[in-house]
Design a protein around this motif. Sequence first.
Motif, mmCIF file in Angstrom:
data_model
loop_
_atom_site.group_PDB
_atom_site.id
_atom_site.type_symbol
_atom_site.label_atom_id
_atom_site.label_comp_id
_atom_site.label_asym_id
_atom_site.label_seq_id
_atom_site.Cartn_x
_atom_site.Cartn_y
_atom_site.Cartn_z
ATOM 1 N N SER A 67 5.192 10.973 6.265
ATOM 2 C CA SER A 67 4.097 11.057 5.296
ATOM 3 C C SER A 67 3.792 9.675 4.731
ATOM 4 O O SER A 67 4.642 8.782 4.742
ATOM 5 C CB SER A 67 4.433 12.043 4.182
ATOM 6 N N PHE A 68 2.569 9.526 4.248
ATOM 7 C CA PHE A 68 2.071 8.254 3.743
ATOM 8 C C PHE A 68 1.501 8.452 2.345
ATOM 9 O O PHE A 68 0.882 9.475 2.065
ATOM 10 C CB PHE A 68 0.954 7.714 4.651
ATOM 11 N N ASP A 69 1.714 7.437 1.496
ATOM 12 C CA ASP A 69 1.202 7.509 0.128
ATOM 13 C C ASP A 69 0.785 6.104 -0.321
ATOM 14 O O ASP A 69 1.628 5.202 -0.387
ATOM 15 C CB ASP A 69 2.287 8.073 -0.802
ATOM 16 N N TRP A 70 -0.496 5.932 -0.610
ATOM 17 C CA TRP A 70 -0.995 4.637 -1.069
ATOM 18 C C TRP A 70 -0.701 4.446 -2.551
ATOM 19 O O TRP A 70 -0.845 5.374 -3.337
ATOM 20 C CB TRP A 70 -2.499 4.522 -0.862
ATOM 21 N N MET A 71 -0.307 3.214 -2.901
ATOM 22 C CA MET A 71 -0.034 2.858 -4.296
ATOM 23 C C MET A 71 -0.681 1.503 -4.589
ATOM 24 O O MET A 71 -0.930 0.722 -3.671
ATOM 25 C CB MET A 71 1.470 2.764 -4.531
ATOM 26 N N GLU A 72 -0.892 1.244 -5.862
ATOM 27 C CA GLU A 72 -1.393 -0.071 -6.259
ATOM 28 C C GLU A 72 -0.288 -1.099 -6.062
ATOM 29 O O GLU A 72 0.872 -0.839 -6.361
ATOM 30 C CB GLU A 72 -1.840 -0.066 -7.724
ATOM 31 N N GLY A 73 -0.648 -2.253 -5.550
ATOM 32 C CA GLY A 73 0.293 -3.355 -5.394
ATOM 33 C C GLY A 73 -0.067 -4.476 -6.346
ATOM 34 O O GLY A 73 -0.677 -4.249 -7.394
ATOM 35 N N SER A 74 0.306 -5.673 -5.959
ATOM 36 C CA SER A 74 -0.073 -6.836 -6.756
ATOM 37 C C SER A 74 -1.581 -7.031 -6.649
ATOM 38 O O SER A 74 -2.268 -6.309 -5.922
ATOM 39 C CB SER A 74 0.691 -8.069 -6.264
ATOM 40 N N GLU A 75 -2.100 -8.026 -7.333
ATOM 41 C CA GLU A 75 -3.542 -8.257 -7.351
ATOM 42 C C GLU A 75 -4.128 -8.323 -5.941
ATOM 43 O O GLU A 75 -3.614 -9.020 -5.073
ATOM 44 C CB GLU A 75 -3.835 -9.569 -8.082
ATOM 45 N N ASN A 76 -5.159 -7.530 -5.699
ATOM 46 C CA ASN A 76 -5.878 -7.474 -4.416
ATOM 47 C C ASN A 76 -5.020 -6.949 -3.265
ATOM 48 O O ASN A 76 -5.270 -7.270 -2.110
ATOM 49 C CB ASN A 76 -6.457 -8.847 -4.044
ATOM 50 N N HIS A 77 -4.014 -6.153 -3.574
ATOM 51 C CA HIS A 77 -3.137 -5.586 -2.546
ATOM 52 C C HIS A 77 -2.842 -4.115 -2.843
ATOM 53 O O HIS A 77 -2.851 -3.688 -3.994
ATOM 54 C CB HIS A 77 -1.809 -6.345 -2.463
ATOM 55 N N LYS A 78 -2.586 -3.383 -1.770
ATOM 56 C CA LYS A 78 -2.143 -1.998 -1.867
ATOM 57 C C LYS A 78 -0.816 -1.892 -1.127
ATOM 58 O O LYS A 78 -0.547 -2.643 -0.187
ATOM 59 C CB LYS A 78 -3.159 -1.046 -1.220
ATOM 60 N N ILE A 79 -0.012 -0.932 -1.538
ATOM 61 C CA ILE A 79 1.265 -0.674 -0.875
ATOM 62 C C ILE A 79 1.210 0.728 -0.289
ATOM 63 O O ILE A 79 0.869 1.686 -0.987
ATOM 64 C CB ILE A 79 2.447 -0.785 -1.860
ATOM 65 N N LEU A 80 1.522 0.813 0.985
ATOM 66 C CA LEU A 80 1.595 2.111 1.653
ATOM 67 C C LEU A 80 3.056 2.502 1.765
ATOM 68 O O LEU A 80 3.829 1.847 2.463
ATOM 69 C CB LEU A 80 0.960 2.050 3.041
#
Length: 164
Positions: A87-100
Motif C-alpha cells: 500500500s501507498f500513502d502520500w504525506m507532506e515532506g520538506s518544502e516542495n517535496h512529498k513523501i510516499l
Amino acid sequence: MEKLTHFNNEGRAQMVDVSGKPETVRTAAARSSIEVNDHIYELITNQQIKKGDVLAVAQVAGIMAAKKTWEIIPMCHPIPIKGVNISFDWMEGSENHKILEITAEVKTVGNTGVEMEALTAVSAAALTIYDMCKAVDKGMIIGPTYLIEKTGGVSSSDYRREME
C-alpha cells in the motif's frame, strides 16, 4: 548476549536449519518511503510518467520481490508466500517535496518468518519508483526502511515497533 544463528561453529556463514520448527501462520509488515519533488508527485498522481503507472508497477515489483527474496538474500529460505499486500500513502515532506510511504504486509504458513520478504518488498517498490522517475530528477531519497511488526513462530516472540 544472543548468538547469531547464521554462523557455524567455525564462524562461517550457514543457512539456519528450520526443519525442526513447527509450521505456524507467520506475518510481517515493513515500511519504506521515497521523497520526491512536487513535480514528480504531480507526474505520478496524474499518471504522466512516460514509463507507465508508477504505483501499479511498483506494487507488482514489491510482490515479485517478496516471492523471490530467497534468490537475492543469501541465507533466506524459499518460502511459500500465501499473501502480499503493498500500500501507498502520500504525506507532506520538506518544502516542495512529498513523501510516499510504502507498506508491505506478507503472510505465510511455514517454519520460518517473512520479515525479510516484507523488507525486500518495500525496498523493491521504492527502487522501482526511483527507476521510473529518475529521468525527471535523480535527487529522490529512499528510506528509512524498517520492520513494523512480525507475528507467528514458537521460538521467538511477536514484535511490534514502537512508533514515535
